[in-house]
Structure formats: structure tokens, C-alpha cells
Write a protein that holds these residues in place. Structure first.
Motif, mmCIF file in Angstrom:
data_model
loop_
_atom_site.group_PDB
_atom_site.id
_atom_site.type_symbol
_atom_site.label_atom_id
_atom_site.label_comp_id
_atom_site.label_asym_id
_atom_site.label_seq_id
_atom_site.Cartn_x
_atom_site.Cartn_y
_atom_site.Cartn_z
ATOM 1 N N VAL A 129 -32.921 -48.139 -81.781
ATOM 2 C CA VAL A 129 -31.646 -49.052 -82.489
ATOM 3 C C VAL A 129 -31.483 -50.028 -81.791
ATOM 4 O O VAL A 129 -31.836 -50.193 -80.295
ATOM 5 N N THR A 130 -31.777 -51.277 -82.871
ATOM 6 C CA THR A 130 -31.960 -52.845 -81.957
ATOM 7 C C THR A 130 -30.632 -53.051 -81.337
ATOM 8 O O THR A 130 -29.323 -52.876 -81.417
ATOM 9 N N LYS A 131 -30.910 -53.428 -80.347
ATOM 10 C CA LYS A 131 -29.543 -53.963 -79.752
ATOM 11 C C LYS A 131 -29.074 -55.288 -79.982
ATOM 12 O O LYS A 131 -30.277 -55.900 -79.763
ATOM 13 N N CYS A 132 -28.098 -55.789 -79.893
ATOM 14 C CA CYS A 132 -27.521 -56.950 -80.105
ATOM 15 C C CYS A 132 -28.018 -57.970 -78.230
ATOM 16 O O CYS A 132 -28.112 -57.102 -77.661
ATOM 17 N N ASP A 133 -28.463 -59.108 -78.746
ATOM 18 C CA ASP A 133 -29.020 -59.975 -77.894
ATOM 19 C C ASP A 133 -27.851 -60.506 -76.571
ATOM 20 O O ASP A 133 -28.453 -60.877 -75.647
ATOM 21 N N PHE A 134 -26.922 -60.073 -77.326
ATOM 22 C CA PHE A 134 -25.884 -60.673 -76.571
ATOM 23 C C PHE A 134 -24.836 -59.800 -75.839
ATOM 24 O O PHE A 134 -23.773 -59.969 -75.301
ATOM 25 N N CYS A 135 -25.064 -58.625 -76.488
ATOM 26 C CA CYS A 135 -24.227 -57.603 -75.639
ATOM 27 C C CYS A 135 -24.852 -55.961 -75.817
ATOM 28 O O CYS A 135 -26.233 -56.027 -75.917
ATOM 29 N N ASP A 136 -24.218 -54.917 -74.981
ATOM 30 C CA ASP A 136 -25.044 -54.178 -75.623
ATOM 31 C C ASP A 136 -24.191 -52.997 -76.302
ATOM 32 O O ASP A 136 -24.975 -51.976 -77.163
ATOM 33 N N ASP B 286 -30.450 -59.769 -88.039
ATOM 34 C CA ASP B 286 -31.377 -60.923 -86.939
ATOM 35 C C ASP B 286 -31.000 -61.938 -88.496
ATOM 36 O O ASP B 286 -31.223 -62.226 -89.364
ATOM 37 N N ALA B 287 -30.410 -62.750 -87.603
ATOM 38 C CA ALA B 287 -30.026 -64.281 -88.125
ATOM 39 C C ALA B 287 -30.223 -65.448 -86.748
ATOM 40 O O ALA B 287 -30.377 -65.413 -85.793
ATOM 41 N N LYS B 288 -30.394 -66.114 -87.590
ATOM 42 C CA LYS B 288 -30.264 -67.994 -87.129
ATOM 43 C C LYS B 288 -28.878 -68.261 -86.572
ATOM 44 O O LYS B 288 -28.236 -67.871 -86.575
ATOM 45 N N THR B 289 -29.228 -68.429 -84.674
ATOM 46 C CA THR B 289 -27.841 -68.871 -84.207
ATOM 47 C C THR B 289 -27.364 -69.583 -83.812
ATOM 48 O O THR B 289 -28.210 -70.801 -84.097
ATOM 49 N N PHE C 4 -31.092 -61.393 -82.593
ATOM 50 C CA PHE C 4 -30.301 -59.818 -82.884
ATOM 51 C C PHE C 4 -29.036 -60.195 -82.423
ATOM 52 O O PHE C 4 -28.429 -59.950 -81.709
ATOM 53 N N VAL C 5 -28.012 -59.862 -83.193
ATOM 54 C CA VAL C 5 -26.378 -59.701 -83.058
ATOM 55 C C VAL C 5 -25.235 -58.652 -83.499
ATOM 56 O O VAL C 5 -25.994 -57.940 -84.853
ATOM 57 N N CYS C 6 -24.796 -57.389 -82.650
ATOM 58 C CA CYS C 6 -23.767 -57.179 -83.530
ATOM 59 C C CYS C 6 -22.751 -57.621 -84.602
ATOM 60 O O CYS C 6 -23.158 -59.553 -84.719
#
Ligand code: ZN
Ligand code: ZN
Length: 107
Positions: free
Chosen positions: A5-12, A18-21, A28-30
Motif C-alpha cells: 500500500v502506497t503511503k501518503c508522503d505527508f502522513c501515514d 499520485d499528484a502534482k502538489t 503520493f497523497v491521501c
């Protein structure tokens, strides 16, 4: 059996996109962080494949032709170490075993 499971890059939390921030790089973002950092450019996001729970899967039995939930089929590991399900449901499998026993006993 471990699902990756891919984890969010900012939290768990597990990532959903998968998006441009707004910070610049893709990440990777939740759901929460998608709304926080990425919702301003929805064209630059890719929804990740949802992880299907095994319970939702079903299979058609080769013998009785009924569609049954996957947990009504015996699981086995093939010679490649891959987990598979039998083509006949547990009910038909037991029935067949019972039939064989009858034949072996000379009927
Ligand atoms: Zn997050
Ligand atoms: Zn069956």
C-alpha cells in the motif's frame, strides 16, 4: 501475503492519488492532503488503483456453475508458490469426494 500500500508522503495514511502538489514535485497523497495540496489542479493527478479486499471477490464454480464468494472455494499453492483457488466450490468438492468413496467401496 503482503499487499503493498502506497503511503501518503505527508502522513501515514494510505495514498489515494499520485499528484502534482502546490509545493512543486509530484507526491503520493491521501484524500486529506490531496485536498490540501493538489485540488487546485485536478488535471495533474492520477488516481491510484484501489486495493480490492479479498472478501469482495467471487468465482463461478466449474461443476455447479453457481457464482459464489471466493471463501467458498478451497485455496491451494501451486508449484510456482502462487496462491490459487480450486475451480470447483467446497460444496462440489465434498460431494465429489463422497461419490468417489461410494465407488471405491464397491457400491
Ligand atoms: Zn496525508
Ligand atoms: Zn459448485
Amino acid at each position: 501475503m503482503a499487499h503493498i500500500v502506497t503511503k501518503c508522503d505527508f502522513c501515514d495514511d494510505p495514498a489515494i492519488y499520485d499528484a502534482k502538489t502546490i509545493l512543486g514535485p509530484w507526491a503520493f497523497v491521501c484524500n486529506k492532503h490531496y485536498n490540501m495540496y493538489c485540488s487546485h489542479m485536478p488535471g495533474l493527478s492520477k488516481r491510484l488503483e484501489p486495493v480490492m479486499p479479498t472478501e469482495a471477490a467471487s468465482k463461478v464454480c466449474r461443476i455447479c456453475g453457481k457464482k459464489k464468494p471466493i471463501n467458498e472455494f478451497y485455496k491451494f499453492t501451486d508449484r510456482h508458490g502462487q496462491e490459487r483457488y480450486r475451480t470447483e466450490c467446497i460444496e462440489c468438492n465434498l460431494k465429489r469426494k463422497a461419490d468417489k468413496r461410494r465407488v471405491n467401496n464397491g457400491g
